[in-house]
Design an enzyme around this catalytic site. Structure first.
Site, PDB file in Angstrom:
ATOM      1  N   HIS A 264      23.197  55.171   9.780  1.00 38.69           N
ATOM      2  CA  HIS A 264      23.328  54.811   8.369  1.00 38.69           C
ATOM      3  C   HIS A 264      22.855  53.393   8.083  1.00 38.69           C
ATOM      4  CE1 HIS A 264      25.346  58.550   7.625  1.00 38.69           C
ATOM      5  NE2 HIS A 264      26.235  58.281   8.584  1.00 38.69           N
TER       6      HIS A 264
ATOM      7  N   ASN B 231      47.881  17.195  10.826  1.00 34.76           N
ATOM      8  CA  ASN B 231      47.195  18.496  10.826  1.00 34.76           C
ATOM      9  C   ASN B 231      47.624  19.221   9.559  1.00 34.76           C
ATOM     10  OD1 ASN B 231      46.473  17.855  13.397  1.00 34.76           O
ATOM     11  ND2 ASN B 231      47.742  19.398  14.397  1.00 34.76           N
ATOM     12  N   GLY B 232      46.697  19.875   8.895  1.00 30.08           N
ATOM     13  CA  GLY B 232      47.065  20.634   7.701  1.00 30.08           C
ATOM     14  C   GLY B 232      46.381  20.077   6.467  1.00 30.08           C
TER      15      GLY B 232
ATOM     16  N   ARG C 149      41.280  23.150  21.346  1.00 32.83           N
ATOM     17  CA  ARG C 149      41.601  23.627  20.010  1.00 32.83           C
ATOM     18  C   ARG C 149      40.393  23.560  19.077  1.00 32.83           C
ATOM     19  NH1 ARG C 149      47.418  23.246  19.072  1.00 32.83           N
ATOM     20  NH2 ARG C 149      47.054  22.908  16.881  1.00 32.83           N
TER      21      ARG C 149
ATOM     22  N   LYS D 175      40.043  27.009  18.274  1.00 37.38           N
ATOM     23  CA  LYS D 175      40.859  27.956  19.039  1.00 37.38           C
ATOM     24  C   LYS D 175      41.986  28.514  18.196  1.00 37.38           C
ATOM     25  CE  LYS D 175      42.320  30.022  22.760  1.00 37.38           C
ATOM     26  NZ  LYS D 175      41.556  31.253  23.068  1.00 37.38           N
TER      27      LYS D 175
ATOM     28  N   CYS E  84      42.736  20.842  14.505  1.00 29.70           N
ATOM     29  CA  CYS E  84      43.270  19.492  14.775  1.00 29.70           C
ATOM     30  C   CYS E  84      44.403  19.463  15.802  1.00 29.70           C
ATOM     31  CB  CYS E  84      43.828  18.892  13.497  1.00 29.70           C
ATOM     32  SG  CYS E  84      42.740  18.928  12.111  1.00 29.70           S
TER      33      CYS E  84
ATOM     34  N   GLU F  68      29.706  34.199  19.234  1.00 30.21           N
ATOM     35  CA  GLU F  68      30.464  32.956  19.074  1.00 30.21           C
ATOM     36  C   GLU F  68      30.105  31.896  20.108  1.00 30.21           C
ATOM     37  OE1 GLU F  68      34.758  33.486  19.101  1.00 30.21           O
ATOM     38  OE2 GLU F  68      34.654  34.874  20.775  1.00 30.21           O
TER      39      GLU F  68
ATOM     40  N   TRP G 115      39.579  18.207  12.890  1.00 26.97           N
ATOM     41  CA  TRP G 115      38.613  19.253  12.533  1.00 26.97           C
ATOM     42  C   TRP G 115      38.492  19.171  11.023  1.00 26.97           C
ATOM     43  CZ3 TRP G 115      38.762  24.314  10.184  1.00 26.97           C
ATOM     44  CH2 TRP G 115      37.656  25.113  10.495  1.00 26.97           C
TER      45      TRP G 115
ATOM     46  N   LYS H 123      31.973  38.185  20.988  1.00 28.26           N
ATOM     47  CA  LYS H 123      31.952  37.292  22.154  1.00 28.26           C
ATOM     48  C   LYS H 123      30.575  36.662  22.290  1.00 28.26           C
ATOM     49  CE  LYS H 123      35.082  36.761  22.681  1.00 28.26           C
ATOM     50  NZ  LYS H 123      36.427  36.985  22.351  1.00 28.26           N
TER      51      LYS H 123
ATOM     52  N   GLU I 234      34.098  43.710  19.557  1.00 34.33           N
ATOM     53  CA  GLU I 234      34.588  42.595  20.366  1.00 34.33           C
ATOM     54  C   GLU I 234      33.475  42.061  21.277  1.00 34.33           C
ATOM     55  OE1 GLU I 234      36.898  40.551  20.368  1.00 34.33           O
ATOM     56  OE2 GLU I 234      36.819  39.715  22.390  1.00 34.33           O
TER      57      GLU I 234
END
Ligand code: G6P
Length: 608
Positions: free
Chosen positions: A504, A98-99, A29, A603, A2, A488, A72, A485, A481
């Site tokens: 394994h 926000n929160g 964000r 973000k 948010c 996502e 969000w 990338k 990483e």
């Protein structure tokens, strides 16, 4: 996650336009609905993007002040009725938040009994009604807002506005960032500086438990118990242009292309090459204490966590200090053995990731010295840690973190030199690392110059539905990483794996439709990586190798090779990750996806 933006001014500017432009710069964000309110014209809200909101705003919508929000979803679906701003029964008190208000259910029940009518499923709405309730007794908006804030538990960054006092906006912070922008005849409230910077560089960060009131002519800050707070303004030197795309199609590409400059910025003024030393001003205040440290625990999330894993190899090999790397979301639930000889090091681009922040707070509670590697100046982690180092990577807008990762690795190399030289690393070794660091930007540029061939490769493999990424030692975290990338931003299954672990489990998946990215530079792990590539080829799996320039052997084995210049093994992740970032970028672009704002992701994740 948010975003909040609020404006009040006397310059005759159209607040609606100012607020919508501000929301655009908060888009990075991540959000799923948007809304705006001005006392003159009321509210407009919509699920979807800021562009949708703009379309919905009627002609003649006006205002000299107002509040706006990107939501969000946490409580309630991303629909129009759940989008912010929310209001009280009379449509006079408006709030963006926000929160999470943790006691919203109890408060809501109480307010319903008193006759309030709720129109959304959101926890936020309770705040507007609570202020309305207090306005019955308190004639002042400020006092009513303060009384309401004293009743809520949970986390919040808030902007509140009252129709009868249109000039004034109240902000409050508890666990979710709030920054004030101080202009000339105009003032701003936002969840990060980006929407403020086109108007003023002068900002003030609120701390948890603080409330602020802005009007066109000024601002005041006080605590929840009404005691006054005096805080100097900070000047933020990010230019407004730096938050734009700089001629590239996406922020992600722009940010990858900024890599060489970012490394230079992280290193600037911090290397004394001839003495093999790293000069880290942010650690000076705790340098003596660091000499006695016996253990480092890195806490981080997502990409920053993978940076931490590379840091573990660096610090153990060169500084001889035991290191553990823990996900922020796990650390606080463990009974880790911590004492005053432990450093808890948080790595965070935003400096606001709730899990990392809480892990650091837990470390502090248990007596550890807390340090940070943080990109966002003035962010909560930067302020709450005992000491630390800023990345100086500039604002990162694309949700997928790229340049921040390079700067995190660079900062970790500096940390390693700093810790190492305190613990017997020779001047010659220090010099060698310093020189190699200095050469990185130019080497990185060589990789960036090959981006067209990486684009072709992404096109070639664009039909694949699964990828395996393998690497060893320093490049084992880079396999993870690289995979994160790709998944996502392209929503394709990609799995990171330590190459030794392949046998394994993951190797069972390999067939001619399941390509592998093998990170195989000419380093101490080269022979072992070549064996792994043989194992994959024996099962008909296509292999793309990330290899050291000049390695002709690997070209005979792998289907495709992306070459990277040679550097010190400990620094090789900084180069090897870049072709993987570019591959992910072009792969997602080939699929026509929204590269900068992938679905379901944010973000900056400020909820646990
Ligand atoms: C989110 C972002 C990731 C980032 C992670 C940690 O998940 O989408 O790109 O790596 O948070 O963020 P931080 O700001 O703490 O580095």
């Amino acid at each position: 996650m948010c975003g909040i933006f609020a404006y009040t001014g006397k310059k005759g500017k159209d607040a609606g336009g100012v607020l919508l432009d501000g929301l655009l710069s908060l888009e990075y964000r991540g959000y799923d609905s948007a809304g705006i309110y001005t006392p003159e014209s009321g509210s407009v809200r919509t699920p979807g993007a800021v562009a949708e909101l703009r379309k919905k705003i009627p002609k003649g919508f006006k205002g000299k002040s107002g509040i706006a929000h990107l939501r969000w979803a946490t409580h309630g679906e991303p629909t129009e009725k759940n989008a912010h701003p929310h209001s009280d029964c009379e449509g006079e008190v408006w709030v963006v938040h926000n929160g999470i208000i943790e006691n919203f259910k109890e408060l809501k029940e109480k307010l319903i009994k008193k006759g309030h009518t709720f129109t959304s499923d959101s926890d936020t709405e309770v705040l507007a009604h609570l202020v309305e309730e207090h306005l019955k007794k308190e004639k002042s908006f400020e006092k009513a807002a303060l009384a309401a804030l004293n009743e809520v538990n949970g986390t919040y960054g808030i902007a509140l506005q009252y129709k009868k006092e249109p000039d004034r906006i109240i902000a409050a912070r508890m666990g979710s960032p709030i920054v004030l922008g101080l202009g000339d005849g105009e003032h701003f409230i936002a969840s990060d500086p980006s929407p403020i910077l086109p108007h003023t560089k002068k900002v003030v960060f609120l701390e948890d438990g603080e409330v602020a009131v802005i009007s066109p002519d000024g601002h005041r800050i006080f605590k929840l118990d009404s005691t006054k707070v005096k805080r100097d303004a900070t000047n933020i030197d990010w230019s407004a242009e730096a938050t734009q795309k700089g001629g590239h199609e996406h922020f992600m590409l722009k940010e990858i292309m900024e890599g060489p400059e970012v490394i230079e910025n992280t290193l600037r003024g911090r290397l004394i090459i001839e003495k093999g030393l790293a000069k880290l001003g942010g650690l000076e205040s705790v340098a003596k204490q660091l000499e006695k440290i016996e253990r480092v625990i890195v806490v981080a999330c997502g990409t920053a966590y993978y940076a931490g894993l590379v840091g573990e190899y660096m610090l153990e090999e060169y500084a001889g200090i035991p290191v553990e790397v823990e996900l922020g979301s796990e650390f606080r639930y463990r009974k880790s053995v911590i004492n005053e000889k432990t450093v808890v090091l948080g790595i965070s681009q935003s400096g606001e990731t709730a899990d990392t922040l809480e892990a650091l707070r837990e470390g502090k509670r248990r007596g550890a010295l807390t340090l940070g590697i943080v990109n966002t100046v003035g962010s909560t982690i930067a302020r709450e840690t005992d000491a630390g180092v800023y990345n100086h990577a500039g604002p990162e807008i694309s949700v997928a973190s790229t340049k921040a990762f390079l700067s995190q690795l660079t900062a970790l190399a500096l940390f390693t030199m700093f810790f190492g030289r305190q613990r017997g690393m020779s001047e010659a070794t220090g010099r060698e690392i310093a020189k190699a660091l200095k050469e990185l930007p130019e080497k990185l540029q060589q990789i960036l110059d090959t981006k067209e061939s990486i684009q072709k490769l992404a096109k070639k493999y664009s039909k694949a539905r699964d990828f395996l990424y393998i690497g060893r030692k320093y490049n084992y975290p880079i396999a993870y990483e690289g995979a994160i990338k790709l998944k996502e931003i392209s929503y394709v299954h990609a799995e990171g794996c330590g190459a030794g672990e392949m046998k394994h489990g993951p190797i069972a998946m390999i067939d001619e439709n399941f390509p592998t990215m093998a990170i195989a530079p000419k380093d101490s792990m080269y022979e072992k990586m070549v064996s792994n590539i043989h194992e994959i080829k024996a099962r008909k799996g296509p292999v793309i190798a990330i290899a050291t320039k000049g390695d002709k052997e690997i070209a005979k084995l792998a289907d495709d090779v992306l070459y990277v210049p040679e550097t010190l093994e400990m620094l090789s992740p900084i180069l090897n990750v870049v072709p993987l970032q570019l591959f992910a970028y072009y792969f997602a672009k080939e699929k026509g996806l929204n590269v900068d704002r992938p679905r379901n992701l944010a973000k900056s994740v400020t909820v646990e």
